[in-house]
Design a protein around this motif. Structure first.
Motif, PDB file in Angstrom:
ATOM      1  N   ASN A  34      27.899  47.165   7.436  1.00 24.03           N
ATOM      2  CA  ASN A  34      27.756  48.132   6.837  1.00 24.03           C
ATOM      3  C   ASN A  34      29.023  48.821   6.098  1.00 24.03           C
ATOM      4  O   ASN A  34      29.057  49.968   5.474  1.00 24.03           O
ATOM      5  CB  ASN A  34      26.800  49.136   7.683  1.00 24.03           C
ATOM      6  N   SER A  35      30.186  48.202   6.509  1.00 22.21           N
ATOM      7  CA  SER A  35      31.561  48.778   6.143  1.00 22.21           C
ATOM      8  C   SER A  35      31.858  48.154   4.862  1.00 22.21           C
ATOM      9  O   SER A  35      31.703  47.054   4.684  1.00 22.21           O
ATOM     10  CB  SER A  35      32.518  48.337   7.146  1.00 22.21           C
ATOM     11  N   PRO A  36      32.752  49.077   3.960  1.00 25.90           N
ATOM     12  CA  PRO A  36      33.232  48.466   2.747  1.00 25.90           C
ATOM     13  C   PRO A  36      34.239  47.534   2.854  1.00 25.90           C
ATOM     14  O   PRO A  36      34.524  46.635   1.976  1.00 25.90           O
ATOM     15  CB  PRO A  36      33.512  49.632   1.932  1.00 25.90           C
ATOM     16  N   ASN A  37      34.839  47.366   4.132  1.00 20.70           N
ATOM     17  CA  ASN A  37      35.935  46.484   4.396  1.00 20.70           C
ATOM     18  C   ASN A  37      35.462  45.399   5.445  1.00 20.70           C
ATOM     19  O   ASN A  37      36.320  44.862   6.234  1.00 20.70           O
ATOM     20  CB  ASN A  37      37.080  47.308   5.320  1.00 20.70           C
ATOM     21  N   TYR A  38      34.153  45.209   5.383  1.00 18.06           N
ATOM     22  CA  TYR A  38      33.699  43.947   6.212  1.00 18.06           C
ATOM     23  C   TYR A  38      34.277  42.819   5.865  1.00 18.06           C
ATOM     24  O   TYR A  38      34.640  42.332   4.685  1.00 18.06           O
ATOM     25  CB  TYR A  38      31.872  43.971   5.867  1.00 18.06           C
ATOM     26  N   SER A  39      34.666  42.199   6.963  1.00 20.36           N
ATOM     27  CA  SER A  39      35.250  40.922   7.063  1.00 20.36           C
ATOM     28  C   SER A  39      36.697  40.717   6.428  1.00 20.36           C
ATOM     29  O   SER A  39      37.130  39.803   5.744  1.00 20.36           O
ATOM     30  CB  SER A  39      34.478  39.726   6.432  1.00 20.36           C
ATOM     31  N   ARG A  40      37.455  41.966   6.512  1.00 19.00           N
ATOM     32  CA  ARG A  40      38.632  42.074   5.973  1.00 19.00           C
ATOM     33  C   ARG A  40      39.723  42.524   7.260  1.00 19.00           C
ATOM     34  O   ARG A  40      39.362  43.226   7.952  1.00 19.00           O
ATOM     35  CB  ARG A  40      38.780  43.138   5.088  1.00 19.00           C
ATOM     36  N   VAL A  41      40.993  42.004   7.196  1.00 22.06           N
ATOM     37  CA  VAL A  41      42.016  42.692   7.887  1.00 22.06           C
ATOM     38  C   VAL A  41      42.275  43.946   7.506  1.00 22.06           C
ATOM     39  O   VAL A  41      42.491  44.324   6.439  1.00 22.06           O
ATOM     40  CB  VAL A  41      43.070  41.826   7.877  1.00 22.06           C
ATOM     41  N   ILE A  42      42.015  45.178   8.375  1.00 21.21           N
ATOM     42  CA  ILE A  42      42.345  46.585   8.137  1.00 21.21           C
ATOM     43  C   ILE A  42      43.687  46.857   8.617  1.00 21.21           C
ATOM     44  O   ILE A  42      44.045  48.115   8.259  1.00 21.21           O
ATOM     45  CB  ILE A  42      41.180  47.567   8.379  1.00 21.21           C
ATOM     46  N   HIS A  43      44.039  46.237   9.502  1.00 27.86           N
ATOM     47  CA  HIS A  43      45.534  46.741  10.074  1.00 27.86           C
ATOM     48  C   HIS A  43      46.190  45.674  10.742  1.00 27.86           C
ATOM     49  O   HIS A  43      45.644  44.583  11.223  1.00 27.86           O
ATOM     50  CB  HIS A  43      45.450  47.879  11.246  1.00 27.86           C
ATOM     51  N   ARG A  44      47.588  45.664  10.560  1.00 28.79           N
ATOM     52  CA  ARG A  44      48.499  44.524  11.232  1.00 28.79           C
ATOM     53  C   ARG A  44      49.584  45.230  11.918  1.00 28.79           C
ATOM     54  O   ARG A  44      50.297  46.045  11.665  1.00 28.79           O
ATOM     55  CB  ARG A  44      48.998  43.690  10.220  1.00 28.79           C
ATOM     56  N   LEU A  45      49.686  44.943  13.376  1.00 29.03           N
ATOM     57  CA  LEU A  45      50.616  45.423  14.158  1.00 29.03           C
ATOM     58  C   LEU A  45      51.756  44.327  14.346  1.00 29.03           C
ATOM     59  O   LEU A  45      51.511  43.427  15.180  1.00 29.03           O
ATOM     60  CB  LEU A  45      50.121  45.917  15.601  1.00 29.03           C
ATOM     61  N   PRO A  46      52.703  44.294  13.894  1.00 31.75           N
ATOM     62  CA  PRO A  46      53.903  43.403  14.147  1.00 31.75           C
ATOM     63  C   PRO A  46      54.418  43.342  15.226  1.00 31.75           C
ATOM     64  O   PRO A  46      54.837  44.733  15.587  1.00 31.75           O
ATOM     65  CB  PRO A  46      54.733  43.330  12.766  1.00 31.75           C
ATOM     66  N   MET A  47      54.667  42.436  15.982  1.00 37.96           N
ATOM     67  CA  MET A  47      55.731  42.477  17.209  1.00 37.96           C
ATOM     68  C   MET A  47      57.231  42.775  16.903  1.00 37.96           C
ATOM     69  O   MET A  47      57.502  42.562  15.930  1.00 37.96           O
ATOM     70  CB  MET A  47      55.379  41.488  18.035  1.00 37.96           C
ATOM     71  N   PRO A  48      57.793  43.252  17.970  1.00 40.20           N
ATOM     72  CA  PRO A  48      59.323  43.719  17.379  1.00 40.20           C
ATOM     73  C   PRO A  48      60.207  42.354  17.418  1.00 40.20           C
ATOM     74  O   PRO A  48      61.542  42.775  17.008  1.00 40.20           O
ATOM     75  CB  PRO A  48      59.460  44.558  18.378  1.00 40.20           C
ATOM     76  N   ASN A  49      59.719  41.250  17.491  1.00 41.43           N
ATOM     77  CA  ASN A  49      60.700  40.120  17.714  1.00 41.43           C
ATOM     78  C   ASN A  49      60.119  38.913  17.023  1.00 41.43           C
ATOM     79  O   ASN A  49      58.750  39.078  16.659  1.00 41.43           O
ATOM     80  CB  ASN A  49      60.773  39.473  19.222  1.00 41.43           C
ATOM     81  N   VAL A  50      60.920  38.163  16.540  1.00 43.12           N
ATOM     82  CA  VAL A  50      60.461  36.675  15.899  1.00 43.12           C
ATOM     83  C   VAL A  50      60.549  35.644  16.844  1.00 43.12           C
ATOM     84  O   VAL A  50      61.210  35.739  17.544  1.00 43.12           O
ATOM     85  CB  VAL A  50      61.448  36.464  14.585  1.00 43.12           C
ATOM     86  N   GLY A  51      59.551  34.641  16.654  1.00 45.78           N
ATOM     87  CA  GLY A  51      59.405  33.448  17.458  1.00 45.78           C
ATOM     88  C   GLY A  51      58.617  33.661  18.604  1.00 45.78           C
ATOM     89  O   GLY A  51      58.877  32.922  19.534  1.00 45.78           O
ATOM     90  N   ASP A  52      57.734  34.531  18.861  1.00 42.91           N
ATOM     91  CA  ASP A  52      57.091  34.480  19.996  1.00 42.91           C
ATOM     92  C   ASP A  52      56.042  33.687  20.474  1.00 42.91           C
ATOM     93  O   ASP A  52      55.852  33.327  21.376  1.00 42.91           O
ATOM     94  CB  ASP A  52      56.409  35.945  20.139  1.00 42.91           C
ATOM     95  N   GLU A  53      55.043  33.436  19.437  1.00 47.27           N
ATOM     96  CA  GLU A  53      53.653  32.674  19.512  1.00 47.27           C
ATOM     97  C   GLU A  53      53.016  33.293  20.282  1.00 47.27           C
ATOM     98  O   GLU A  53      52.515  32.878  21.408  1.00 47.27           O
ATOM     99  CB  GLU A  53      54.007  30.968  20.056  1.00 47.27           C
ATOM    100  N   LEU A  54      52.276  34.365  19.694  1.00 49.09           N
ATOM    101  CA  LEU A  54      51.184  35.079  20.524  1.00 49.09           C
ATOM    102  C   LEU A  54      50.181  33.919  20.586  1.00 49.09           C
ATOM    103  O   LEU A  54      49.993  32.991  19.605  1.00 49.09           O
ATOM    104  CB  LEU A  54      50.710  36.342  19.724  1.00 49.09           C
ATOM    105  N   HIS A  55      49.451  34.011  21.838  1.00 48.67           N
ATOM    106  CA  HIS A  55      48.318  32.820  21.815  1.00 48.67           C
ATOM    107  C   HIS A  55      47.078  33.458  22.471  1.00 48.67           C
ATOM    108  O   HIS A  55      46.435  33.913  21.684  1.00 48.67           O
ATOM    109  CB  HIS A  55      49.201  31.965  22.797  1.00 48.67           C
ATOM    110  N   HIS A  56      46.984  33.679  23.655  1.00 45.69           N
ATOM    111  CA  HIS A  56      45.907  34.334  24.553  1.00 45.69           C
ATOM    112  C   HIS A  56      46.093  35.761  24.803  1.00 45.69           C
ATOM    113  O   HIS A  56      47.236  36.334  24.626  1.00 45.69           O
ATOM    114  CB  HIS A  56      45.285  33.483  25.728  1.00 45.69           C
ATOM    115  N   SER A  57      44.929  36.510  25.107  1.00 45.36           N
ATOM    116  CA  SER A  57      45.082  37.910  25.310  1.00 45.36           C
ATOM    117  C   SER A  57      44.356  38.332  26.444  1.00 45.36           C
ATOM    118  O   SER A  57      43.310  37.523  26.915  1.00 45.36           O
ATOM    119  CB  SER A  57      45.078  38.611  24.100  1.00 45.36           C
ATOM    120  N   GLY A  58      44.481  39.337  26.781  1.00 43.40           N
ATOM    121  CA  GLY A  58      43.589  39.856  28.183  1.00 43.40           C
ATOM    122  C   GLY A  58      43.616  41.313  28.230  1.00 43.40           C
ATOM    123  O   GLY A  58      44.465  41.983  27.630  1.00 43.40           O
TER     124      GLY A  58
END
Length: 455
Positions: A34-58
């Motif tokens: 029901n949102s006008p932004n449905y299926s869109r990226v609404i925010h991006r939080l960049p990490m402070p470093n380059v080359g991390d390879e974020l993978h899994h999360s918990g």
């Protein structure tokens, strides 16, 4: 399961290994129809470093903290597979725009534990966070084990008793009522970070074992050798019912789902539950192509099991109300190496060649193959991303690195069984502000069926 419908989903997005010298980031995607932004990226939080390879999360806390009024599912834990950093992300201040709370630097982890290449994160009932690590700083599997962080994300040490580290590391799941934790085994970081080489399997640089520990004591009690049917056992899940003494592990290279269970004498055993036959193919690196089961999950009511075949390109749904006899109920093709238009063709026993028909979504041809999946709490919506690991993406699906990932939603029939692609939902990571990115694991702010463990 009767909680509110998901409206946001967090996705780890990777630039490491793609040639784009930008930091990986956590994307917030709007999944409210029901949102006008449905299926869109609404925010991006960049990490402070380059080359991390974020993978899994918990999460820092989950259902295992039941009864602890101080526990809150506030911080999303993001281990970086390559750099060894671990980020704690605050999702409470503004769930739509999470913020960085703390960084655990790899030097701190290595100096206190010797561990590197962090992978799976689970919260514990004690308030601690446990992270499986796949090797030492030199990429040797012999140095792997389990890292403990306290509730403030300070390094406490290793979880397992000295001398009780597994041969290889990857994923883990604990079942407190059975005083058991079981971990799986991918391979030596020195091998898998260079891309997949079949010779490395013969050289013993990849795993085929499950490691059974006493919980919460950290003593290695038993090692299950899955043999030639269980090469590269990756994701591992117990049934959610904490009284049950059975679970499954997806073995990628042999494309088998293996069921493990407790025997009458209290030890653990295993048996083949589902087998995906390799396909005879032309115009590929090998004469036969495995399905490559890279992710799977179990619905919260323990009725259905879902898994993906990253190379073949299909997502499957099985009824597991009788865990000994899974029954295929749904199957849908959302990519893969043998879709129409690909140079790779499958060959039948009669010698005729064929390819799968993969539909376009909103005019987009589907790239790569289904890789990570996440199920809505009510079990009716299955979200799918398609990046495995940047080096392997480049090897098997170079187009994925060039054009980026996408994220799909599959509608689930929870009554009779069945899967159908939702044509109204498509998140394209090809046109991100810093260039095409690789989307991997997904989490809801309210917890989900691949992170919550009940006690």
């Amino acid at each position: 399961m009767s909680g509110p419908r998901e409206s946001l989903i967090y996705v780890t997005c990777v630039y490491a290994g793609t040639g784009i010298e930008k930091p990986d980031y956590l994307a917030t995607v709007d999944v409210d129809p029901n949102s006008p932004n449905y299926s869109r990226v609404i925010h991006r939080l960049p990490m402070p470093n380059v080359g991390d390879e974020l993978h899994h999360s918990g999460w820092n806390s989950c259902s295992s903290c039941h009864g602890d009024p101080s526990a809150a599912r506030r911080y999303l834990i993001l281990p970086s597979l390559i750099s060894g950093r671990i980020y704690a992300i605050d999702t409470h201040k503004d769930p739509r725009a999470p913020s960085l709370h703390k960084v655990v630097e790899p030097e701190n982890i290595v100096s206190k534990t010797g561990l590197a290449y962090p992978h799976t994160s689970h919260c514990l009932a004690s308030g601690d966070v446990m992270v499986s690590c796949l090797g030492d700083k030199d990429g040797k599997a012999e140095g792997n084990g389990f890292l403990l962080l306290d509730s403030e994300f300070n390094v406490k040490g290793r979880w397992e008793k000295p001398g009780h580290s597994p041969k290889f590391g990857y994923d883990f799941w604990y079942q407190p009522r059975h005083n058991t934790m079981i971990s799986s085994s991918w391979g030596a970081p020195a091998a898998f970070t260079k891309g997949f080489n079949l010779q490395h399997v013969s050289d013993g640089l990849y795993g085929q074992h499950l490691h059974v520990y006493s919980w919460p004591n950290g003593e290695l009690k038993q090692t299950l050798d899955l043999g030639s049917t269980g090469l590269l056992p990756l994701e591992i899940r117990f049934l959610h019912d904490p009284s049950k003494d059975t679970g499954f592990v997806g073995c990628a290279l042999t494309s088998n789902m293996v069921r493990f269970f407790k025997t009458p004498d209290g030890s653990w055993s295993h048996e083949l539950a589902i087998s995906v036959k390799p396909l005879k193919v032309q115009n590929w690196i090998l004469p036969e192509m495995p399905g490559l089961i890279t992710d799977f999950l179990i619905s919260l009511d323990d009725r259905f099991l879902y898994f993906v075949n990253w190379l073949h390109g299909d997502v499957r749904q099985y009824n597991i109300e009788d865990p000994k006899n899974p029954v295929l109920k749904g199957q849908v093709w959302v990519g893969g190496l043998i879709q129409k238009g690909s140079p790779v063709v499958a060959e039948g026993e009669d010698g005729k060649t064929w390819q799968y028909d993969v539909p376009e979504i909103q005019g987009h041809r589907l790239r790569g193959g289904p890789q990570m999946i996440q199920l809505s709490l009510d079990g009716k919506r299955l979200y799918v991303t398609n990046s495995l690991f940047s080096t392997w993406d480049r090897q098997f699906y170079p187009e994925l690195v060039e054009k980026g990932s996408h994220m799909l939603q599959i509608d689930v029939d929870t009554e009779k069984g069945g899967l159908a692609i939702n044509q109204n939902y498509f998140v394209d990571f090809a046109s991100e502000p810093d260039g095409p990115s690789l989307a991997h694991e997904m989490r809801y702010p309210g917890g989900d069926c691949t992170s919550d463990i009940w006690i």
